[in-house]
Every structure is written in C-alpha cells, then in structure tokens.
Design an enzyme around this catalytic site. Structure first.
Site, PDB file in Angstrom:
ATOM      1  N   ASP A  78      26.921  64.074  42.233  1.00  0.00           N
ATOM      2  CA  ASP A  78      26.878  62.633  41.987  1.00  0.00           C
ATOM      3  C   ASP A  78      27.584  61.847  43.074  1.00  0.00           C
ATOM      4  O   ASP A  78      28.338  62.396  43.875  1.00  0.00           O
ATOM      5  CB  ASP A  78      27.492  62.311  40.626  1.00  0.00           C
ATOM      6  N   GLU A 145      31.235  64.483  38.846  1.00  0.00           N
ATOM      7  CA  GLU A 145      32.610  64.597  39.329  1.00  0.00           C
ATOM      8  C   GLU A 145      33.308  63.247  39.352  1.00  0.00           C
ATOM      9  O   GLU A 145      34.463  63.127  38.957  1.00  0.00           O
ATOM     10  CB  GLU A 145      32.609  65.219  40.738  1.00  0.00           C
TER      11      GLU A 145
END
Length: 485
Positions: A78, A145
């Site tokens: 991400d 994350e």
C-alpha cells in the site's frame, strides 16, 4: 514525457511504472496484489496468499547457490494517499502520474508511492531477473502497512523459510537501518453538545493551508507546522475576544502524516468581523515570522460559510480548544543512545467533527517503551482535564537493534567494497514492520535498506534517481554475498 522505464536499472523502473498505474492506497491494494500474483504464476513461481492477505512468492536458488541461507525480500503493497487541495485525484481509481523532474521522480499533485513502491519494484525485478546470483529467495508483500500494519500483525509462523529478511522500506541511501521505533494510535474524543446559534451572527471559515506536511516519523524533527495545532493556537488566543462559536473543526487526513491543512467554521457577531480580519492578519504575520524557512507557502484565509443553526456548547468548545492547544506535539525527546535520532514523538494527525463529538487522532512513536508510556500518560492527563475519552489502539513494537547481526556485517562490507565508503548504521524514527516479524519468526536476522526518498506521506514526495541505481547495486551484491547455511 520521458518514461520511467528509460531510467536505470530498467527492470526496477519498469515495475515501478506498473505499480503507479494500479491504484493501491491503504486498504485498497488488492488489485495490485492480484496483478503481481498473476504475473508470478505466469513465470512459474510459487505463490501463496496467507490468511490476512499478504502475498508470498518463492523463487529457487540460481545454479550453485542452493546451499546459501534463504533470503526474504520484504515490502508493503500500500501507499499513503495524500494530495494537494487543488488536485482532482481519486486514489481508489486513478493511476499515480509519476514523472521525471531533473534528478528526481515525483508525481503530479499527489504522493508518489515510492514509499514503498521502489522497494516492491526492486523485489519484483529480482524475481524477474535471470542474470542475478542468489540463494533460495522469498518475497513477502504485506498489506495495509501505512494504515495499521495489518499484514505484519497477521503474519503467521510456517509460511516463510528464510533465515535473513531484507526490509526495503528505508528512505536514505548510504544509511543501513538496524532498528526502528514502535508506536500506538491515540484517540481523544470529546462530547460536544450543541446549542442554537445566536441571532445576527455571521458564518465564516478559517482555513490554514499550504504547509509541507510529511512523514510523522522521518520528518517530525524538521520544525514544520502542524495545521491542527496552529489553528487551535489561534482559537485559544482569540476565541473569547472575538466571541467565536465553533460549528465544525477538521484537519489532516492520516495519523501518520503531519497535517498540511485545517479548517474551522465559526459563527460570530457581525460587529466582530472587522476585528477577526485584523487578528487573522496579525496571526499570519506571526506564523510567517516563526515558520518562513520551514513553511514558505503557509496561507491563512477567511471565507464566507453557510450559516450553521447550531454551534458547540460554550463549555465543550472551551474544553476542546484547550485540549488541542495544550496537548504535546512534535519531538518529545531525542535519543541519548543514537546521535541525531528522535527517541519519542507525537503527531496530532487528524481532527474530525461528528454529530455530537470531536475526535483528535494522534500517533505516538518511541524507540523505548517507557517513552511511549510517558506520552500515553500525558494524553491521559490532558483527557482527564478536558473531560475527554482517551482510547489507545494498534500498538506495535519497535525493532530492537542487534549490533552483532551477521547480515548487517554483510551489508556494511558489501557497501564499502562497492562504493568505497562505510554506510551509516542507523535506527529510524519510523514504524518499520520488522519488529512485528520477530514474533512469528524470532530467528530472523534483519536489515533495512533503500534509496533516498524525500517528503514521504506528502504530495512533495520524490525519489532521487541515482540513489535507486545505487540501492539496486547494493541489494543485488548482498544477495550474491549471502553465505551458506
């Protein structure tokens, strides 16, 4: 426009172009994960998606390297979705418009996603390469994350075989990281009952914009303005004099990004409008005097707003403004153990107004547990005084440095041989996932490396082109130098 894939190393930049073309903000990275998984299967590589949603890809050792220790290359899927206020961009549907700007690659009006897209691209380029020497190889791509480390929290034992993990989420060429801060999310929520707006009141919006923002760990020591704190400072200093009545306050969008913008919608007597304009001008001058070097584009403005039928009750408004202005923010303490490293910090990242409450979301970081606990208790004290509710969630451990790490020694020696100088061995004031990996895989020997990335978590994010090639050379040479089991 020159394509990124024309840069060296071409396989890495080609992969980064692909990553930019597939939207992947936190909690919306599945399309990118599925694209990578499909590609890996076409290459005949072993793939697996674990129960939490992480993607694991395995590649056999090159001929003659079968006896080497297994290496896990790790990145997160991400990216942080931040854009300038005047940029029309939907992170869930629109590709990142990356382009070459001199020595750097950056994006048009948004975060670039080089954090951690460059690291991810390097791992995929290694998987794709047929001319690199390496032992047994695994690539671990974690989900979410940036918004909670969901993938790292959910990683279970039994999925990975390697003895060494190379995290690719560092952001300074020439620095090798052997530890990082832990953190916890802190929510301060205050009930804000409403009352009727007095008659003959004007409605205006105070906007504080144009700040640089940035990563709430890596950039917290740079002296940049926090829009939420600066707006609260004005309201605390002049709210009573101006008879301001709040109907909404909001600012920031992510708890791990220094907020660049904040807004307050206020109602005030018509007769006070002129004085409000004077105070705004005076406060702007104060902020320019204090922050002109760090925040050259700071803007403070007034605009008409739609009238509000109700405003915060006076006591709740007073408690809220005092809580926001009084709460700590920024660097709390520098490390005694690691020179130039922030030990403990706090970022007042997001302020949102709900129907009957206001929530202030912060991120506490510290390289030591007692530092984190100290700031938790600071916020608990502030909440107690203000009558707010403090909720702590999403705590994650730091990554404790290991001075005797064998892979650290390999990276240091490889760097010196390749570039003729020793890298700086560092601890980073940011939340790498490495600390969480130690729970299911306590045997892992870990290190973190990466190219030079500036201003991550902000629309000014950029990655220095020549350092990407240096990082690639270091990574591939380290893979070649991994010893036998």
């Amino acid at each position: 426009m020159q394509p990124l894939s024309s840069l060296n190393p071409q396989p890495l930049w080609r992969w980064f172009e692909t990553i930019c073309s597939i939207p992947h903000p936190s909690k919306h990275e599945i399309a990118l994960r599925d694209h990578i998984e499909a590609w890996a299967k076409q290459q005949g590589l072993s793939t697996q998606i674990d129960p939490v949603g992480n993607l694991i890809i395995k590649k056999a050792a090159t001929a003659g390297m079968e006896d080497r220790q297994g290496v896990i290359l790790q990145a997160h899927l991400d990216m942080v979705p931040q854009k300038n206020n005047d940029t029309d961009h939907n992170f869930e549907t629109d590709p990142i418009q990356a382009y070459i700007d001199g020595e750097w690659v950056t994006a048009k009006g948004t975060t670039l996603g080089s954090d951690n897209g460059i690291g991810m691209a390097s791992a995929l380029a290694v998987l794709e390469a047929s001319d690199l020497e390496h032992g047994p190889l695994e690539v671990l791509l974690t989900i979410d994350e940036e918004a909670g480390m969901t993938g790292a929290f959910g990683l279970e034992a039994g999925y990975l075989d390697g003895q060494i993990l190379i995290n690719t989420d560092s952001e300074q060429e020439g620095e090798v990281y052997m530890g990082c801060a832990g953190g916890v999310d802190a929510s301060l929520k205050l009930d804000t009952p409403r009352e009727a707006t007095p008659a003959d009141h004007a409605s205006v919006q105070i906007a504080l914009t144009g700040l640089k923002g940035g990563h709430s760990g890596c950039d917290i020591h740079l002296g940049r303005g926090n829009a939420n704190k600066l707006l609260a400072r004005f309201l605390f200093g002049h709210g009573e004099e101006l008879e301001l009545k709040l109907s909404e306050i909001r600012g920031g969008s992510l708890r791990n990004a220094i907020p660049r913008e904040a807004w307050a919608t206020v109602q005030l007597p018509q007769a006070k409008l002129g004085l409000l304009e004077q105070r705004i001008e005076q406060y702007r001058d104060i902020l320019v005097n204090e922050l002109s070097a760090a925040e050259p584009n700071l803007a403070l403005s007034l605009d008409q707003a739609a009238p509000a039928e109700q405003v915060f009750a006076a006591t709740a408004q007073s408690q809220l403004i005092a809580m926001m202005h009084g709460a700590p923010n920024g660097v709390i303490r520098m490390s005694d153990e690691f020179e130039g490293v922030v030990e403990t910090s706090l970022n007042m990242g997001v302020v949102t107004t709900e129907a009957d409450a206001v929530e202030v979301l912060c991120l506490i970081r510290s390289t030591i547990d007692s530092g984190r606990s100290m700031v938790e208790n600071m916020l608990a004290a502030i909440a107690q005084l203000a009558g707010a509710k403090l909720t702590l969630s999403g705590a994650y451990p730091g990554w404790k440095p290991d001075a005797s790490s064998p892979v650290m020694k390999i990276v240091r020696e490889t760097y010196e041989t390749k570039f003729g100088s020793l890298p700086n061995i560092m601890v980073i004031h940011a939340g790498l996932e490495c600390g969480l990996f130690k729970e299911p895989y306590p045997h892992l020997d870990m290190v973190s490396i990466g190219p030079t990335i500036r201003f991550p978590h902000s629309p000014d994010e950029k990655v220095k082109i020549d350092t990407v090639e240096q990082y690639w050379q270091l990574l591939t040479e380290v893979l070649k130098a991994i010893p036998a089991k």
